[in-house]
Design an enzyme around this catalytic site. Structure first.
Site, mmCIF file in Angstrom:
data_model
loop_
_atom_site.group_PDB
_atom_site.id
_atom_site.type_symbol
_atom_site.label_atom_id
_atom_site.label_comp_id
_atom_site.label_asym_id
_atom_site.label_seq_id
_atom_site.Cartn_x
_atom_site.Cartn_y
_atom_site.Cartn_z
ATOM 1 N N GLY A 130 0.777 -1.196 -0.026
ATOM 2 C CA GLY A 130 0.174 0.091 0.026
ATOM 3 C C GLY A 130 0.779 1.100 -0.128
ATOM 4 C CD GLU A 363 -4.314 9.442 -7.512
ATOM 5 O OE1 GLU A 363 -3.405 10.458 -7.665
ATOM 6 O OE2 GLU A 363 -5.096 9.189 -8.155
HETATM 7 C C1 LIG Z 1 -11.592 3.214 -2.866
HETATM 8 C C2 LIG Z 1 -10.104 3.177 -3.148
HETATM 9 C C3 LIG Z 1 -9.565 3.325 -4.390
HETATM 10 C C4 LIG Z 1 -8.476 3.161 -4.821
HETATM 11 N N1 LIG Z 1 -7.695 3.151 -6.039
HETATM 12 C C5 LIG Z 1 -6.470 2.975 -6.356
HETATM 13 C C6 LIG Z 1 -6.264 2.781 -7.728
HETATM 14 O O1 LIG Z 1 -6.807 3.242 -8.933
HETATM 15 N N2 LIG Z 1 -4.940 2.383 -8.005
HETATM 16 C C7 LIG Z 1 -4.121 1.886 -6.902
HETATM 17 O O2 LIG Z 1 -2.956 1.480 -7.376
HETATM 18 N N3 LIG Z 1 -4.313 2.096 -5.720
HETATM 19 C C8 LIG Z 1 -5.387 2.588 -5.354
HETATM 20 N N4 LIG Z 1 -6.089 2.382 -4.186
HETATM 21 C C9 LIG Z 1 -5.195 2.395 -3.008
HETATM 22 C C10 LIG Z 1 -4.678 3.316 -2.124
HETATM 23 O O3 LIG Z 1 -3.502 4.024 -2.961
HETATM 24 C C11 LIG Z 1 -3.962 2.783 -0.964
HETATM 25 O O4 LIG Z 1 -5.142 2.187 0.000
HETATM 26 C C12 LIG Z 1 -2.991 3.904 -0.248
HETATM 27 O O5 LIG Z 1 -2.064 3.934 -0.873
HETATM 28 C C13 LIG Z 1 -2.950 3.236 1.185
HETATM 29 O O6 LIG Z 1 -2.405 2.035 1.338
HETATM 30 P P1 LIG Z 1 -2.791 0.901 2.422
HETATM 31 O O7 LIG Z 1 -4.366 1.096 2.348
HETATM 32 O O8 LIG Z 1 -2.159 -0.270 2.225
HETATM 33 O O9 LIG Z 1 -2.425 1.542 3.891
HETATM 34 P P2 LIG Z 1 -1.282 1.117 4.813
HETATM 35 O O10 LIG Z 1 -0.113 1.589 3.784
HETATM 36 O O11 LIG Z 1 -1.236 -0.057 5.252
HETATM 37 O O12 LIG Z 1 -1.455 2.360 5.728
HETATM 38 C C14 LIG Z 1 -2.045 2.029 6.994
HETATM 39 C C15 LIG Z 1 -1.924 3.579 7.827
HETATM 40 O O13 LIG Z 1 -0.490 3.550 8.192
HETATM 41 C C16 LIG Z 1 -0.080 4.878 7.709
HETATM 42 N N5 LIG Z 1 1.383 4.753 7.218
HETATM 43 C C17 LIG Z 1 1.930 3.479 6.459
HETATM 44 N N6 LIG Z 1 3.193 3.767 6.184
HETATM 45 C C18 LIG Z 1 3.617 4.818 7.011
HETATM 46 C C19 LIG Z 1 4.945 5.688 7.095
HETATM 47 N N7 LIG Z 1 5.877 5.390 6.426
HETATM 48 N N8 LIG Z 1 4.714 6.830 7.654
HETATM 49 C C20 LIG Z 1 3.727 7.088 8.436
HETATM 50 N N9 LIG Z 1 2.528 6.661 8.288
HETATM 51 C C21 LIG Z 1 2.432 5.390 7.659
HETATM 52 C C22 LIG Z 1 -0.800 5.220 6.761
HETATM 53 O O14 LIG Z 1 -0.730 6.409 6.467
HETATM 54 C C23 LIG Z 1 -2.307 4.885 7.198
HETATM 55 O O15 LIG Z 1 -2.668 5.698 7.893
HETATM 56 C C24 LIG Z 1 -7.449 2.884 -3.867
HETATM 57 C C25 LIG Z 1 -7.922 2.521 -2.199
HETATM 58 C C26 LIG Z 1 -9.003 2.991 -2.063
HETATM 59 C C27 LIG Z 1 -9.590 2.744 -0.791
#
Ligand SMILES: Cc1cc2nc3c(=O)[nH]c(=O)nc-3n(C[C@H](O)[C@H](O)[C@H](O)COP(=O)(O)OP(=O)(O)OC[C@H]3O[C@@H](n4cnc5c(N)ncnc54)[C@H](O)[C@@H]3O)c2cc1C
Ligand SMILES: Cc1cc2nc3c(=O)[nH]c(=O)nc-3n(C[C@H](O)[C@H](O)[C@H](O)COP(=O)(O)OP(=O)(O)OC[C@H]3O[C@@H](n4cnc5c(N)ncnc54)[C@H](O)[C@@H]3O)c2cc1C
Lengths: 386, 261
Positions: A130, A363
């Site tokens: 993510g 994003e």
């Molecule tokens: C409705 C929807 C549409 C989407 N559309 C697309 C798309 O078209 N294409 C695509 O590729 N992706 C898409 N995504 C994915 C989206 O970009 C990711 O959900 C997002 O980047 C966050 O990743 P994660 O959900 O795995 O959260 P995680 O990475 O697991 O993060 C969980 C929490 O920890 C925090 N965190 C993680 N790492 C750090 C760090 N190093 N420092 C500080 N805080 C941190 C995050 O901010 C968050 O609060 C979509 C997601 C949703 C929900």
């Protein structure tokens, strides 16, 4: 505020506003409740020539830039960000072709997106990748004239609806981030299927699905840039698209504020319209000021990118961060002004409140934006010390 | 196919307010729009052009600011526009308006079909379409919902209170178009850009060769004796389905809804 829009940009705003008022606003509650993908509205947007705003004229577009594009996104978002993200995800999906594609790839894929006869999507995120995009596990193995893709992308906007996908996969796992590559994958390619549509809190008109690759045969000619450039493609793409998310924030906030102000003039308590209470007035003042500040940052960023400035990661992260935080704050305050009525589905702020949340997540989460901004600021400071 | 559409610019009825003191309409400052029924005529014209090729020409008689309505037509896809304007036209009733327009239409081109809205929302007479056709000496079909080309002319569906009629007409014809026909398409960005720079041909009384005594106030024989609301006709509704069982079901539903059974 005078933003010195060109006559053409004013036309883009006018047209997008008309589409929002006449097509999006009357339909948004139904699209949300029944989770309907807005095919018909997107078709009208395409007929109005707004799909190709950022695509060069040589490929059938309008030949504009980020500024032209975000003006349309902002207006649509005033109505519904479920619709506007379905529109904007096309840019996210096709920009890699525009920026990194060969002349042949551009000729092949851009005109249909510019005309709106085809949709695009961008597949980076996976279950275990993510925020940490470097954890991508989908692989692409070169065999003869094809790359064989295996793996699953998760939560891809326009997944299943789009025809053209930009997908990031590992061509050399040993190299880590430098071993990723970007591919154009067409819907209908052997071994490429979709998961079920996700059931979401907000932006329910938009389609979010898994992209599943099982020995998916992608022609060698569909590699974008060179092997190993996958992360550069992905990061540049996100830098370029974040103003679009900021525009969603500004538009949503504008819509929520307008609804709240109107309601506050009509709702009477203690013998007065609730707009007479200073508590509500201060909310309105804060909303109006912060929305305008977000818009300024957004337009300035869009113009910076269009001016051809090379590195704009920080600006792009700042406008995304600020505008989407403002959107959440405004949606929250707007609902508060509506009181209990705001909690009910018959008023639009309930949906705006649910929709706003995604803006702080996709994003790149807002925490990740802060990381980008802080690192950039620290780097600049260190440079000055040298 | 060479298509003419006559359009009128009218005050935007959604934005007209009433002066609380005098109980009169506040007309000043009210934005003007294309007469809503004329949008249906424009759309029918554009659909005919999409289907058979050709050109859509829009024509309006009105004050100089009516030019904006013509530009709005170009933004949705009209090709040419004519503004018929002259102080001498002022005070025209439907007779003089029809006469003047008929000359303008004939000068603007040789059209296969001349389209009108069902009526104008301010004047409301529904006379100008038939009037122009009279002066041009061509057949007119009113309340048209659909039109298609035939070998010799057109085949149209005409809405009546009972349902619809199908008419065929040979040669050049005029139609007035009803709301049920369609919804006007949205403008496009390219259309808007074209509209901004398009040249609008402007003709005065001398350009279209009118006989002076037939135009404006002088050429207007109408005298308004009385203005009244006609008795309201009760709403009629036709339930029509392929399957009569479905019609019965709908009828029962409606009767129940009104608590009649
Ligand atoms: C409705 C929807 C549409 C989407 N559309 C697309 C798309 O078209 N294409 C695509 O590729 N992706 C898409 N995504 C994915 C989206 O970009 C990711 O959900 C997002 O980047 C966050 O990743 P994660 O959900 O795995 O959260 P995680 O990475 O697991 O993060 C969980 C929490 O920890 C925090 N965190 C993680 N790492 C750090 C760090 N190093 N420092 C500080 N805080 C941190 C995050 O901010 C968050 O609060 C979509 C997601 C949703 C929900
Ligand atoms: C008794 C009477 C006296 C009037 N006196 C005056 C007066 O003194 N001063 C004055 O300014 N007006 C006057 N009018 C108004 C003027 O005559 C009408 O507005 C005009 O003739 C159009 O008639 P209508 O609005 O009823 O249009 P309708 O006949 O209802 O319109 C039908 C269709 O004809 C076409 N059409 C109508 N008008 C035009 C146009 N101008 N250009 C192009 N196409 C058109 C449109 O397609 C429209 O949908 C008078 C009207 C009446 C009935």
């Amino acid at each position: 505020m005078e933003y010195f829009l060109t006559d053409e940009q004013k036309m883009i705003v006018e047209l997008s506003r008309k589409i929002t008022d006449e097509l999006i606003i009357p339909e948004r509650a139904r699209l949300d409740q029944e989770e309907i993908f807005p095919t018909e509205i997107l078709k009208k947007i395409a007929e109005a020539d707004l799909y190709g705003l950022y695509i060069p004229e040589a490929y059938g577009g309008f030949g504009g830039g980020v500024m032209d594009f975000i003006l349309a996104v902002e207006e649509f978002s005033r109505g519904c960000i479920g619709v506007s993200v379905s529109f904007a995800a096309n840019a996210l999906g096709i920009y890699p072709v525009l920026a990194f594609g060969t002349e042949e790839q551009k000729q092949k894929y851009l005109p249909a997106i510019a005309a709106g006869t085809k949709q695009a999507a961008f597949g980076l995120t996976e279950a275990n990748a993510g925020s940490d995009a470097g954890g991508v596990q989908t692989t692409a193995e070169l065999k003869g004239d094809y790359y064989i893709l295996n793996g699953t992308k998760q939560w891809i906007t326009n997944g299943g609806e789009a025809d053209t996908y930009t997908v990031i996969a590992m061509t050399d796992k040993a190299k880590g981030a430098r071993g990723a590559s970007a591919f154009i994958v067409e819907k209908g390619t052997e071994g490429f299927t979709f998961g079920k549509k996700e059931d979401k809190l907000g932006i329910r008109a938009s389609a979010t699905r898994e992209l599943v690759f099982q020995d998916c045969k992608v022609p060698k000619a569909n590699l974008l840039g060179k092997e190993g450039m996958g992360f550069i493609v992905a990061m540049k793409n996100l830098d370029h698209s974040r103003p679009g998310i900021a525009a969603q924030g500004v538009g949503l906030a504008q819509g929520a504020m307008e609804a709240a102000i109107k309601y506050s003039r009509e709702r009477v308590q203690f013998g007065k319209p609730i707009s007479a209470f200073q508590a509500n007035q201060h909310k309105i003042a804060n909303m109006a000021t912060e929305i305008e500040a977000a818009r300024c940052l957004l337009y300035a960023t869009a113009r910076t990118i269009d001016a051809g400035i090379k590195d704009f990661s920080m600006e792009s992260a700042m406008c995304k961060l600020y505008a989407t935080d403002v959107a959440n704050k405004v949606a929250n305050e707007a609902l508060q002004i509506f009181g209990g009525y705001g909690y009910m589905r018959e008023y639009p702020v309930e949906k705006m409140f649910r929709d706003a949340k995604i803006l702080q997540i996709y994003e790149g989460t807002n925490e990740i934006q802060r990381n980008v901004i802080a690192l950039d600021a620290i780097k600049k400071s260190a440079k000055q010390d040298k | 196919m060479n298509i003419a559409v006559c359009i009128k610019q009218v005050p935007d009825s959604d934005k007209v307010t009433i002066d609380r003191e005098t109980n009169r309409l506040n007309r000043t400052g009210v934005p003007s729009v294309i007469n809503p029924f004329d949008e249906n005529a424009i759309e029918l014209g554009l659909q005919l052009k999409d289907k058979y090729g050709g050109k859509v020409t829009v024509i309006t008689m009105g004050p100089p600011q009516a030019e904006q309505a013509l530009r709005d037509c170009i933004a949705v896809g009209a090709d040419d526009a004519y503004l018929i304007t002259d102080r001498k036209f002022a005070g025209a009733d439907t007779w003089a308006t029809s006469y003047t327009l008929s000359l303008a239409v004939q000068k603007a081109g040789n059209f296969d079909v001349v389209l009108f809205g069902k009526q104008a929302i301010d004047g409301d007479t529904a006379q100008v379409g038939p009037g122009v056709a009279y002066f041009m000496d061509i057949p007119v079909i009113t309340y048209v919902k659909e039109a298609e080309k035939t070998d010799k002319g057109f085949k149209v569906k005409r809405v009546t209170e009972e349902g619809y009629q199908v008419w065929e007409v040979d040669g050049q014809a005029a139609f007035t178009v009803v709301k049920e026909a369609n919804t006007m398409r949205l403008p496009s960005l390219k259309g808007k850009m074209r509209a901004k720079s398009a040249t609008i041909t402007t003709w005065g009384a001398d350009d279209i060769g009118v006989e002076e005594e037939k135009i404006g106030l002088k050429g207007s024989p109408t005298i308004v004796r009385k203005v009244f609301s006609p008795p309201i006709k009760t709403n009629r509704e036709t339930i029509q389905n392929e399957d009569p069982k479905q019609s019965v079901k709908e009828l029962l539903g409606k009767l129940k809804e009104r608590k009649l059974i």
